[in-house]
Design a protein around this motif. Structure first.
Motif, PDB file in Angstrom:
ATOM      1  N   UNK A 286       0.760  -1.210   0.109  1.00 28.16           N
ATOM      2  CA  UNK A 286      -0.081  -0.016   0.111  1.00 28.16           C
ATOM      3  C   UNK A 286       0.898   1.358  -0.013  1.00 28.16           C
ATOM      4  N   UNK A 287       2.126   1.194   0.544  1.00 31.92           N
ATOM      5  CA  UNK A 287       2.883   2.310   0.784  1.00 31.92           C
ATOM      6  C   UNK A 287       3.680   2.850  -0.508  1.00 31.92           C
TER       7      UNK A 287
ATOM      8  N   UNK B 229      -9.350  -1.238   1.082  1.00 32.09           N
ATOM      9  CA  UNK B 229      -8.983  -0.545   2.242  1.00 32.09           C
ATOM     10  C   UNK B 229      -7.627  -1.292   2.683  1.00 32.09           C
ATOM     11  N   UNK B 230      -6.317  -0.873   2.909  1.00 28.87           N
ATOM     12  CA  UNK B 230      -5.165  -1.783   2.820  1.00 28.87           C
ATOM     13  C   UNK B 230      -5.379  -2.237   4.505  1.00 28.87           C
TER      14      UNK B 230
ATOM     15  N   UNK C   5      -4.969  -6.734   8.270  1.00 32.64           N
ATOM     16  CA  UNK C   5      -5.356  -7.401   9.787  1.00 32.64           C
ATOM     17  C   UNK C   5      -5.809  -8.690   9.332  1.00 32.64           C
ATOM     18  N   UNK C   6      -6.832  -8.699   8.323  1.00 27.44           N
ATOM     19  CA  UNK C   6      -7.476 -10.108   8.138  1.00 27.44           C
ATOM     20  C   UNK C   6      -6.527 -11.155   7.532  1.00 27.44           C
ATOM     21  N   UNK C   7      -5.626 -10.539   6.565  1.00 25.32           N
ATOM     22  CA  UNK C   7      -4.792 -11.724   6.027  1.00 25.32           C
ATOM     23  C   UNK C   7      -3.841 -12.135   7.196  1.00 25.32           C
TER      24      UNK C   7
ATOM     25  N   UNK D 228      -5.539  -2.785  16.730  1.00 29.11           N
ATOM     26  CA  UNK D 228      -4.738  -1.950  15.684  1.00 29.11           C
ATOM     27  C   UNK D 228      -5.847  -1.354  14.793  1.00 29.11           C
ATOM     28  N   UNK D 229      -6.559  -2.107  14.567  1.00 33.23           N
ATOM     29  CA  UNK D 229      -7.604  -1.751  13.470  1.00 33.23           C
ATOM     30  C   UNK D 229      -8.730  -0.559  14.055  1.00 33.23           C
TER      31      UNK D 229
END
Length: 744
Positions: free
Chosen positions: A245-246, A255-256, A261-263, A295-296
């Motif tokens: 994403x960066x 949305x990255x 977080x999911x992966x 974090x999310x």
């Protein structure tokens, strides 16, 4: 709400410190009270009661799933399914059997069995077995590993020995066992067992030397406990998405952050499934999930919030996890890092962060390790400084990738061969470090010393410049050099250690220590290494002035080599030196030899015309302030008759039961002549010899002797010369232990 979560944690932990669980009616009453408090917003008290009730109910369920007393020691035919990964070591197959049933009564839902010289057993198979069943139990020694608590935490309701059996059905859904067989078969520089430990969390393929090396260097967590690797995989997946994403390589319509977080959580769950999803892995997955959720959505709440939620989440899923040392070590390590890094204003460079983290964790975990009675690795900070990145970044990727690509010819095996070679280099380096700095087993600490040392560790974790921080070093030093208790002159401190079917008795005076027999060694179990040596360390014995081996049988002298190799032993005496390893350099027992240590008298006796090793046992009499203890080894009634003609035929208050209470010993003539007040019996639960024999026990009771049995009382502590009753380990009550039986 944070106060409520802390109260919930206290409630979930409270039962492990209780001598007994509350009755069911009281738990129901507490649950109702907790519900009644909720409308009044008394959340902390309600959560405390709820956590306490849930932990007690869970413990009750586990205790009720134990083998019935009526079946203890019985041999029964049963059928069941093999679960987990069976272990095969030195000709002994050990495995867990689930869903077992028998026509003779209800059986526990999970049992741990051993099959000596048994055939291969694979996960998922169904077997019909003849098993000698035992209720959960274990050896009880001072500040030692509590096997009975471990069995309860595993929810194992019975143990047993398989006599014979037949396979009823082939393995089903045993893909983990299949992967393990493939890993063990790969040419991985002889490190297939280490690969299985790293990938599957199965340490059965590691040798005893490997385990010792990992323990000495504090790196056990790198190969067997997979929590760190789960976190590492999740971090790699998160950083991969964040990096894409960066640099603009991630699709803008996705949305990255949610995807990262999911992966990351999916990677953690995948590895957890591969590693068997046992308690340490579940704990790691819960922690990773909550950190990612923090974090999310909840980063503004601070770093302590997800740690507290993860701790409660693990205990709600399995309240008995608090009986596992791994729970405390993993959460304590994370807490140390949060405490130390969260309180600093300036940023460290990456190499400063990495090196200081190792030393800070070592200081922070020192009181925790001592409280859990675990050895402390002196080389742990240095070893982990090198080994953690080596395993996480160099070894683990080809190991996992090679496992996934095993179906592809040559590719998967090639990667695993590379990983095996890298692990071999790791073990070679760790062995060099362990050879210089072996693990330190600290002596037992009083509670006040542990509290002061813990305060010192907390002070040292504070940022530089905080007032009183330098005071941490002298406070922490109390953990390393604790105050020693000195015996009064004329007294002898006696410990009959619980070593199963064998004998090991430690006698200490003010300045000297003597070990009478060193415990048994049977196949892959060396009780000298596993029980006797750690007990000596815990009792602050650094040197043995004399190791007296009554005779050469394995149940009395099997552990002698392990003790002699790890502890300074000035002299070894035995009633049967030719039957012992030459390395011990044992001298012959001299009948009639006498000496004094610190006002305590010792005298030896041996039958000169003995015909076998048992009869040649070197007998030791100890006298302190007029109170006597007679240690007899395995002499029989013929040796006893000759013994009564010698100078040691005097009133003796304490008698170590000859030959573990065998029918061939403890003659009525011996008991009437010595007139003992009490007898000490050392034996294994359900042993095949039938020790002690019922007729011998009846003889003891007929003479009015108090009986102290290691199976019923655990280790027994006696202060000879004080004329006081002994203290036994089962007097230290915990709800998972059987209460001590009467000594009469």
């Amino acid at each position: 709400m944070r106060t409520g979560m802390m109260a919930l944690a206290v409630g979930l932990l409270a039962p492990i410190f209780m001598p007994a669980l509350p009755p069911v009616w009281l738990m129901v009453l507490l649950a109702v009270l907790a519900l009644m408090l909720l409308p009044f917003r008394s959340y902390p008290l309600a959560f405390l009661l709820f956590g306490f009730t849930w932990a007690c109910v869970s413990a009750h369920w586990a205790l009720q799933d134990r083998l019935p007393v009526a079946l203890d020691g019985e041999t029964r035919w049963l059928e069941g399914r093999v679960v987990g990964l069976p272990q095969n070591s030195d000709g002994v197959v050990r495995f867990e059997l689930a869903d077992a049933h028998s026509r003779h009564g209800k059986l526990p839902s999970l049992m741990r069995l051993a099959w000596y010289a048994g055939p291969p057993v694979n996960s998922g198979e169904r077997w019909r077995l003849a098993v000698k069943l035992k209720r959960p139990g274990g050896l009880l020694n001072p500040d030692a590993f509590d096997y009975e608590a471990w069995l309860l935490a595993q929810r194992i309701g019975a143990t047993g020995t398989v006599k014979e059996g037949q396979r009823l059905g082939e393995a089903r859904w045993a893909w983990r066992d299949s992967i393990r067989q493939r890993l063990l078969a790969v040419d991985a520089q002889g490190r297939g067992g280490a690969l299985a430990a790293l990938v599957l969390g199965d340490g059965s393929g590691l040798s005893r030397e490997d385990w010792q090396t990992l323990q000495d260097t504090g790196t056990v967590h790198l190969l067997v406990i997979s929590g760190q690797h789960i976190g590492m995989l999740a971090a790699v997946m998160y950083l991969l998405v964040a990096g894409l994403a960066r640099f603009g390589l991630w699709p803008l319509r996705w949305p990255w952050l949610p995807w990262a977080c999911g992966l990351a959580f999916a990677a953690a769950l995948g590895y957890g499934l591969l590693a068997g999803f046992d308690v340490p892995v579940r704990r790691a997955c819960v922690m990773v999930g909550l950190v990612l959720l923090w974090r999310l959505r909840f980063r503004h709440l601070g770093a302590w919030w997800p740690l507290l939620l993860a701790f409660n989440g693990v205990l709600l899923l399995d309240p008995l996890a608090s009986l596992r040392p791994g729970l405390w070590l993993s959460f304590a390590a994370v807490a140390v890092l949060i405490f130390t890094f969260g309180g600093r204003l300036g940023a460290w460079r990456w190499w400063q962060t990495w090196t200081r983290a190792q030393w800070l964790i070592a200081i922070g975990l020192c009181p925790v390790l001592l409280a859990l009675n675990l050895p402390i690795s002196l080389s742990g900070p240095l070893a982990n400084l090198l080994a953690v990145p080596w395993v996480s970044l160099v070894v683990l990727p080809p190991a996992l990738l090679g496992t996934l690509l095993l179906p592809v010819p040559y590719v998967g095996e090639g990667l695993l061969c590379l990983a095996g070679g890298l692990i071999d280099w790791l073990f070679r380096g760790l062995a060099l470090i362990a050879g210089q700095w072996p693990a330190w087993i600290a002596p037992s600490l009083p509670g006040w010393a542990l509290a002061i040392g813990s305060l010192g560790a907390v002070l040292l974790l504070l940022p530089r410049g905080v007032p009183l921080r330098p005071l941490g070093w002298p406070l922490l030093l109390i953990l390393v050099v604790p105050p020693r208790e000195r015996l009064d002159a004329g007294l002898a401190d006696v410990w009959q250690l619980d070593v199963g079917q064998g004998l090991a008795i430690l006698i200490r005076t003010r300045h000297h220590a003597l070990l009478y027999d060193a415990g048994p060694r049977f196949r892959d179990f060396d009780l000298g290494e596993r029980v006797v040596l750690p007990a000596l360390r815990k009792l602050n014995v650094e040197t043995l002035d004399l190791m007296l081996l009554s005779h050469a049988d394995a149940d009395h002298a099997g552990g002698a080599l392990a003790v002699a190799r790890r502890l300074q032993v000035k002299q070894v005496i035995s009633g049967d030196p030719p039957g012992l390893p030459a390395e011990l350099n044992a001298q012959a027992c001299e009948s009639g030899r006498q000496w004094q240590w610190d006002g305590v008298s010792f005298q030896l006796w041996q039958w000169a015309d003995a015909h076998d090793s048992n009869q040649r046992s070197c007998v030791l009499q100890i006298e302190a302030n007029g109170e006597r203890l007679l240690l007899t080894g395995d002499i029989d009634k013929h040796a006893e008759r000759v013994f009564l003609q010698g100078p040691l035929n005097v009133a003796t208050q304490w008698l170590q039961a000859p030959h573990h209470g065998s029918r061939s010993s403890s003659s009525m003539a011996l008991l009437k002549a010595l007139k003992p007040d009490a007898v000490l019996i050392s034996r294994g639960q359900g042993n095949s010899f039938g020790h002690p024999h019922p007729t011998v026990i009846a003889r003891y009771r007929q003479q009015g002797l108090r009986i102290y049995d290691s199976v019923e009382h655990g280790a027994i502590h006696l202060q000879l010369g004080a004329f006081k009753p002994p203290w036994t380990m089962r007097q230290y009550l915990r709800f998972w232990r059987e209460p001590p039986l009467s000594s009469h």
